[in-house]
Enzyme design. Structure first.
Site, PDB file in Angstrom:
ATOM      1  N   GLU A 255       0.938  -1.140   0.101  1.00 12.57           N
ATOM      2  CA  GLU A 255      -0.041   0.143   0.018  1.00 12.57           C
ATOM      3  C   GLU A 255       0.901   1.264  -0.046  1.00 12.57           C
ATOM      4  O   GLU A 255       1.543   1.372   0.782  1.00 12.57           O
ATOM      5  CB  GLU A 255      -0.958  -0.048   1.208  1.00 12.57           C
ATOM      6  CG  GLU A 255      -1.923   1.231   1.525  1.00 12.57           C
ATOM      7  CD  GLU A 255      -2.725   1.758   0.204  1.00 12.57           C
ATOM      8  OE1 GLU A 255      -2.790   2.693   0.018  1.00 12.57           O
ATOM      9  OE2 GLU A 255      -3.449   0.746  -0.172  1.00 12.57           O
ATOM     10  N   THR A 292      -6.380   0.876  -5.602  1.00 14.54           N
ATOM     11  CA  THR A 292      -5.619  -0.258  -5.377  1.00 14.54           C
ATOM     12  C   THR A 292      -6.394  -1.476  -5.876  1.00 14.54           C
ATOM     13  O   THR A 292      -5.581  -2.596  -6.077  1.00 14.54           O
ATOM     14  CB  THR A 292      -5.681  -0.508  -3.755  1.00 14.54           C
ATOM     15  OG1 THR A 292      -5.042   0.553  -3.150  1.00 14.54           O
ATOM     16  CG2 THR A 292      -5.247  -2.042  -3.188  1.00 14.54           C
ATOM     17  N   HIS A 413      -1.180   2.458   4.619  1.00 15.41           N
ATOM     18  CA  HIS A 413      -2.243   3.288   4.255  1.00 15.41           C
ATOM     19  C   HIS A 413      -2.311   4.642   5.074  1.00 15.41           C
ATOM     20  O   HIS A 413      -1.902   4.734   6.187  1.00 15.41           O
ATOM     21  CB  HIS A 413      -3.481   2.544   4.652  1.00 15.41           C
ATOM     22  CG  HIS A 413      -4.692   2.705   3.663  1.00 15.41           C
ATOM     23  ND1 HIS A 413      -5.347   3.813   3.807  1.00 15.41           N
ATOM     24  CD2 HIS A 413      -5.228   1.995   2.713  1.00 15.41           C
ATOM     25  CE1 HIS A 413      -6.274   3.767   2.851  1.00 15.41           C
ATOM     26  NE2 HIS A 413      -6.285   2.654   2.395  1.00 15.41           N
ATOM     27  N   ASP A 482       1.377  -0.502  -5.118  1.00 15.20           N
ATOM     28  CA  ASP A 482      -0.097  -0.376  -5.963  1.00 15.20           C
ATOM     29  C   ASP A 482      -0.147   1.042  -6.397  1.00 15.20           C
ATOM     30  O   ASP A 482      -0.712   1.096  -7.440  1.00 15.20           O
ATOM     31  CB  ASP A 482      -1.169  -0.681  -5.019  1.00 15.20           C
ATOM     32  CG  ASP A 482      -1.394   0.121  -3.715  1.00 15.20           C
ATOM     33  OD1 ASP A 482      -0.160   0.854  -3.564  1.00 15.20           O
ATOM     34  OD2 ASP A 482      -2.435   0.180  -3.119  1.00 15.20           O
ATOM     35  N   HIS A 483       0.493   1.864  -5.937  1.00 15.62           N
ATOM     36  CA  HIS A 483       0.211   3.481  -6.362  1.00 15.62           C
ATOM     37  C   HIS A 483       0.878   4.445  -5.509  1.00 15.62           C
ATOM     38  O   HIS A 483       1.607   3.915  -4.292  1.00 15.62           O
ATOM     39  CB  HIS A 483      -1.339   3.952  -6.220  1.00 15.62           C
ATOM     40  CG  HIS A 483      -2.021   3.825  -5.065  1.00 15.62           C
ATOM     41  ND1 HIS A 483      -1.713   4.658  -3.913  1.00 15.62           N
ATOM     42  CD2 HIS A 483      -3.024   2.959  -4.574  1.00 15.62           C
ATOM     43  CE1 HIS A 483      -2.321   4.309  -2.908  1.00 15.62           C
ATOM     44  NE2 HIS A 483      -3.235   3.388  -3.303  1.00 15.62           N
TER      45      HIS A 483
END
Length: 623
Positions: A255, A292, A413, A482-483
């Site tokens: 994440e 995600t 996160h 993921d990003h």
């Protein structure tokens, strides 16, 4: 003069309403750095304001007040929400995304970092509108026939002008330069708002969502057949083909992991894996509408997710994906399971992961991940070391080797705040390295680094657990971001990303493949993306992809890489094309305009085919 004043005061609220409609768009464009001198946008705004204002001539004073407050509040809220959405995702919300609003409300704390005082400026016009209605006195009553005539004339005039505008946007053979194609498809939301205006975008978006029909025509399927026949994947064996054949694979989606956090002191495990494994040093993760969830889809299937329609997780979760990585591994005798330390219904994973071919999705309930009493959902997160330890235990208890495990981490996160107790130890270690808040980094930046250090300590425990069970030598670990960390505020982003030469570089994330049995360290300098993860792993594990429709390519081959972004922008080793701005950055001066246009056409065609595949569930019939 008294009569003029009386008429003016009686209709001052209409004037305030009219100019407020213009103000909303002007302030919106100013906030986002868009040009306010676009003649087409100004024209649409004026006649939208005339249309909405005209109905007020038919209303009494109280009805006007109610109508104005409701409509102005809705328009202010529209601008507020779209501005906030843009600050977070760098694109605009579409009504077709309504199905993932429940995800937003579950993690609503994410948005608080993007809230700024100036966003509430959209609601300022409500103050003079309410005041003028309260203090203007009794409303002058005009002849009802006159009011009907005025309203009818203004409605017909404004509707005719808006219709002429919407139906006469200029055409262009090049789709990337056609305002007509842009208006009728809204394929690039930011470009549409910039060139056509927020009101035009909103009206058209609502129309496209309400009138959306999925057409599964034979012609459409024939086009897909021809495209796959021409562009079907062709494997090219190389020195890496099959080197991990028969080994276990643990693929970890990390994440918000960015390349900036990989450091010998801050994240020693990631640094070890990078410097002793196969490292893709120029790897990018494009962000699509479900962030995600779409990164999962891309990395597991190497196909383009839903762009022109609703979210893949809710609109296409029953589709067939025969090339999905878990399905392919199960076909060669592997067990395949996924693990996530959050609730499985989030992003509809409880259904979607079985569609991909996983045997079972373990969530925080299945893994018995305990939470302290002060745990706040979507604020605190389960430590990644707990996820990795529990996942490996479940694998060894329920699965047979060889296995393919997919871990979805959450430690990285948002929110990045000191109150997250699960970051406590890793934050302390981060402060030891970088000092207290204000010395080198702000509290937010320090907490982001600590969150990624939490991932690193989880990886350290995973490697230790694999060593204890004797599985490490026979297990490959692949990690990827993921990003980029779009949950950071603008100020924290500037603090952490100090060396960006171009805007697209913020999308750079790690992709690392490691196992202790590797003989040589490899660094791949060419451009790679999330699309390349699946075919690269298939080559390493000797899984045949010939004939499949694959957007990416084996990143260890000599094939050219191409990053495809949601707005039809693209990046390769020779150029970056920004489809929103229509600009090109030539990384290789020798690339020609014709070559750039050829790639533009390829990207448009590939996205169109991919959307048709989703809407027709093309592979269901083929399989």
């Amino acid at each position: 003069m008294k009569k003029i004043k009386k008429h003016f005061l009686s209709n001052a609220d209409i004037l305030i309403f009219f100019f407020s409609v213009l103000f909303f768009d002007y302030f919106f464009r100013n906030q986002l750095g868009m040009s306010s001198a676009n003649a087409k946008v100004i024209f649409v705004n004026i006649f939208t304001a005339i249309l909405l204002s005209s109905f007020m001539f038919l209303m009494g004073q109280k009805t006007r007040l109610t109508y104005g407050i409701v409509l102005m509040s809705m328009m202010a809220l529209l601008c507020f929400c779209q501005n906030l959405h843009y600050n977070y995702f760098s694109t605009f919300f579409s009504f077709s995304k309504a199905s993932i609003l429940k995800e937003f409300f579950q993690v609503k704390n994410e948005a608080t970092g993007k809230l700024t005082l100036d966003l509430f400026g959209y609601f300022l016009p409500l103050i003079p509108f309410i005041l003028i209605n309260l203090f203007k006195g009794k409303q002058y009553k005009y002849n009802y026939i006159l009011r009907i005539c005025i309203t009818s004339f203004l409605c017909i005039l404004s509707l005719a002008c808006l219709f002429l505008t919407f139906s006469n946007y200029p055409e262009n053979i090049k789709k990337s330069e056609s305002d007509s194609y842009l208006y009728h498809t809204l394929y690039n939301k930011v470009r549409a708002v910039d060139r056509l205006g927020l009101y035009s975008y909103t009206i058209k978006d609502a129309q496209l969502t309400l009138n959306h029909k999925i057409e599964n025509t034979d012609e459409q399927k024939t086009m897909i057949d021809l495209y796959i026949e021409e562009h079907g994947y062709v494997s090219e064996p190389n020195d890496y083909t099959g080197i991990f054949k028969g080994k276990n694979l643990i693929l970890i989606l990390c994440e918000s992991l960015s390349t900036i956090v990989i450091d010998e002191e801050l994240t020693p495990t990631l640094y070890m894996m990078k410097t002793q494994g196969i490292n893709f040093d120029n790897h990018y993760a494009p962000v699509y509408q479900s962030a995600t969830a779409d990164s999962e889809f891309i990395s597991l299937t190497s196909q383009i997710p839903s762009i022109d329609n609703g979210p893949l997780a809710y609109d296409f979760y029953e589709n067939t994906f025969p090339s999905a990585l878990p399905q392919l591994f199960r076909e060669i005798g592997y067990s395949a399971n996924s693990f996530h330390s959050f609730k499985k219904e989030f992003y509809n994973r409880e259904t979607l992961h079985y569609t991909y071919g996983f045997t079972y999705l373990y969530d925080w309930v299945d893994l018995n991940l305990e939470k302290r009493p002060e745990f706040v959902e979507a604020y605190n997160w389960i430590h990644d070391r707990e996820l990795f330890t529990k996942a490996l235990e479940a694998t060894n208890e329920n699965a047979t080797e060889p296995f393919f495990d997919f871990f979805i981490s959450v430690s990285g996160h948002v929110p990045y705040v000191r109150e997250r107790y699960e970051l406590e130890y890793d934050l302390w270690q981060t402060i030891v390295l970088h000092g207290e808040a204000g010395e080198e980094y702000s509290t937010e930046a320090l907490c982001y680094l600590a969150a990624q250090k939490t991932l690193d300590s989880g990886l350290e425990i995973l490697i230790e657990d694999l060593t204890k069970t004797g599985q490490l030598e026979n297990t490959v670990i692949a990690v990827y971001g993921d990003h980029y960390p779009y949950g950071l505020t603008k100020s924290a982003t500037k603090e952490l990303f100090t060396d960006l030469k171009n805007d697209y570089e913020i999308y750079k994330v790690p992709f690392i493949i490691w196992t202790p049995s590797l003989e040589n360290t490899t660094t791949i300098e060419t451009v790679t993306s999330t699309y390349d993860i699946m075919p690269t792993l298939c080559n390493l594990f000797d899984i045949n992809l010939n004939g499949h429709l694959i957007t990416g390519r084996d990143a260890l081959s000599d094939k050219d890489g191409l990053v495809i972004f949601e707005d039809r922008s693209w990046l390769n080793d020779r150029a970056y094309y920004n489809a929103t701005k229509g600009t090109v950055i030539k990384l290789d001066p020798s690339i020609t305009d014709d070559e750039i246009e050829e790639i533009n056409n390829k990207v448009f065609e590939e996205i169109q085919i991919s959307q048709n595949i989703l809407t027709s569930d093309y592979f269901a019939e083929k399989n």
